[in-house]
Design a protein around this motif. Structure first.
Motif: not given
Length: 75
Positions: A28-53
């Motif tokens: 719910q917070s991700l839907l209403h807080d673009p800064k939080l959504a951006s931060h979460c997207a950055d973390l998701l990208l980092a997670q995917r990069c780490l998984n590909d190592l």
């Protein structure tokens, strides 16, 4: 009201380690807080990069180590 979440809680969210209620809260917070959504997207990208190592050395590295160790076994 915008709720704040810890870095740890967001990471637990990405790995689906939160109880359903907390997960819904974050969604719910991700839907209403673009800064939080951006931060979460950055973390998701980092997670995917780490998984590909690579988690094992290449064949060339293994062969090089074995060759190096063989040099110590020769009299």
């Amino acid at each position: 009201m915008i709720k704040t979440f810890t870095h740890e809680k967001l990471i637990r969210y990405l790995y689906n380690e939160l109880p359903a209620e907390e997960q819904q809260e974050i969604e719910q917070s991700l839907l209403h807080d673009p800064k939080l959504a951006s931060h979460c997207a950055d973390l998701l990208l980092a997670q995917r990069c780490l998984n590909d190592l690579r988690t094992a050395p290449s064949k060339e590295v293994t062969d090089s180590i074995l060759q190096y160790s063989r040099n110590f076994l020769r009299p």
